[in-house]
Design a protein around this motif. Structure first.
Motif, PDB file in Angstrom:
ATOM      1  N   UNK A  41       4.551 -12.116  -6.915  1.00 17.01           N
ATOM      2  CA  UNK A  41       5.627 -12.156  -5.914  1.00 17.01           C
ATOM      3  C   UNK A  41       5.869 -13.572  -5.423  1.00 17.01           C
ATOM      4  N   UNK A  42       7.130 -13.855  -5.102  1.00 18.17           N
ATOM      5  CA  UNK A  42       7.547 -15.077  -4.405  1.00 18.17           C
ATOM      6  C   UNK A  42       8.100 -14.651  -3.054  1.00 18.17           C
ATOM      7  N   UNK A  43       7.640 -15.291  -1.990  1.00 15.12           N
ATOM      8  CA  UNK A  43       8.173 -15.038  -0.658  1.00 15.12           C
ATOM      9  C   UNK A  43       8.879 -16.315  -0.214  1.00 15.12           C
ATOM     10  N   UNK A  44      10.174 -16.199   0.080  1.00 16.11           N
ATOM     11  CA  UNK A  44      10.995 -17.363   0.403  1.00 16.11           C
ATOM     12  C   UNK A  44      10.874 -17.738   1.885  1.00 16.11           C
ATOM     13  N   UNK A  45      11.517 -18.839   2.258  1.00 15.94           N
ATOM     14  CA  UNK A  45      11.479 -19.310   3.649  1.00 15.94           C
ATOM     15  C   UNK A  45      12.128 -18.323   4.607  1.00 15.94           C
ATOM     16  N   UNK A  46      13.019 -17.484   4.104  1.00 15.67           N
ATOM     17  CA  UNK A  46      13.671 -16.483   4.958  1.00 15.67           C
ATOM     18  C   UNK A  46      12.942 -15.140   4.931  1.00 15.67           C
ATOM     19  N   UNK A 105       8.283 -16.497   9.201  1.00 13.00           N
ATOM     20  CA  UNK A 105       8.888 -15.359   8.486  1.00 13.00           C
ATOM     21  C   UNK A 105       8.252 -15.189   7.098  1.00 13.00           C
ATOM     22  N   UNK A 106       7.980 -16.288   6.422  1.00 15.25           N
ATOM     23  CA  UNK A 106       7.337 -16.218   5.103  1.00 15.25           C
ATOM     24  C   UNK A 106       5.961 -15.584   5.235  1.00 15.25           C
ATOM     25  N   UNK A 107       5.195 -16.049   6.215  1.00 13.29           N
ATOM     26  CA  UNK A 107       3.845 -15.520   6.439  1.00 13.29           C
ATOM     27  C   UNK A 107       3.898 -14.054   6.818  1.00 13.29           C
ATOM     28  N   UNK A 108       4.808 -13.714   7.746  1.00 14.96           N
ATOM     29  CA  UNK A 108       4.931 -12.327   8.207  1.00 14.96           C
ATOM     30  C   UNK A 108       5.255 -11.380   7.060  1.00 14.96           C
ATOM     31  N   UNK A 109       6.228 -11.739   6.221  1.00  4.57           N
ATOM     32  CA  UNK A 109       6.621 -10.869   5.110  1.00  4.57           C
ATOM     33  C   UNK A 109       5.548 -10.836   4.017  1.00  4.57           C
ATOM     34  N   UNK A 110       4.899 -11.955   3.803  1.00  7.11           N
ATOM     35  CA  UNK A 110       3.828 -12.003   2.798  1.00  7.11           C
ATOM     36  C   UNK A 110       2.647 -11.170   3.213  1.00  7.11           C
TER      37      UNK A 110
END
Length: 113
Positions: free
Chosen positions: A58-63, A108-113
């Motif tokens: 997975x890639x988690x973007x800045x948004x 947001x990146x950390x939260x979604x990751x």
């Protein structure tokens, strides 16, 4: 994440190389987190991994957009160690700035990751 209930990512953009089908009979027991050392979208990291012998699931973007690049059932090449790769899910976090800013990552990146 499109659906946390079914673990469906926002986008699926699968690599066609630089991963290994299956997991060599091993079970997933960990998550390995890396940062891109770059500010990269899902499309941009896909292109990087088409040219470089590396990948992650997975890639988690800045948004906070989550893109799946390797199926969970397959082995991504993210840890430079076959056993770790076979027994883990690899997450790549996009940075929000470069080396001059010490490679920050958005909340947001950390939260979604």
């Amino acid at each position: 994440m499109k659906s946390w209930e079914t673990l469906e990512p926002d986008r699926v953009k699968l690599l066609n190389k630089h991963f290994t089908p299956g997991r060599g009979g091993k079970k997933i027991d960990k998550v390995v987190i890396h940062h891109n050392a770059g500010v990269l979208s899902i499309d941009q990291i896909w292109q990087v991994w088409q040219d470089r012998q590396a990948s992650a699931h997975y890639q988690i973007t800045t948004t906070g957009e989550i893109g799946q690049l390797v199926w969970d059932r397959d082995t991504a090449w993210h840890a430079a160690n076959q056993h770790i790769n076979q027994t883990s899910i690899g997450l790549e976090f996009s940075n929000s700035a470069g080396a001059n800013a010490d490679w920050p990552i958005t909340d947001k990146t950390i939260e979604e990751g």
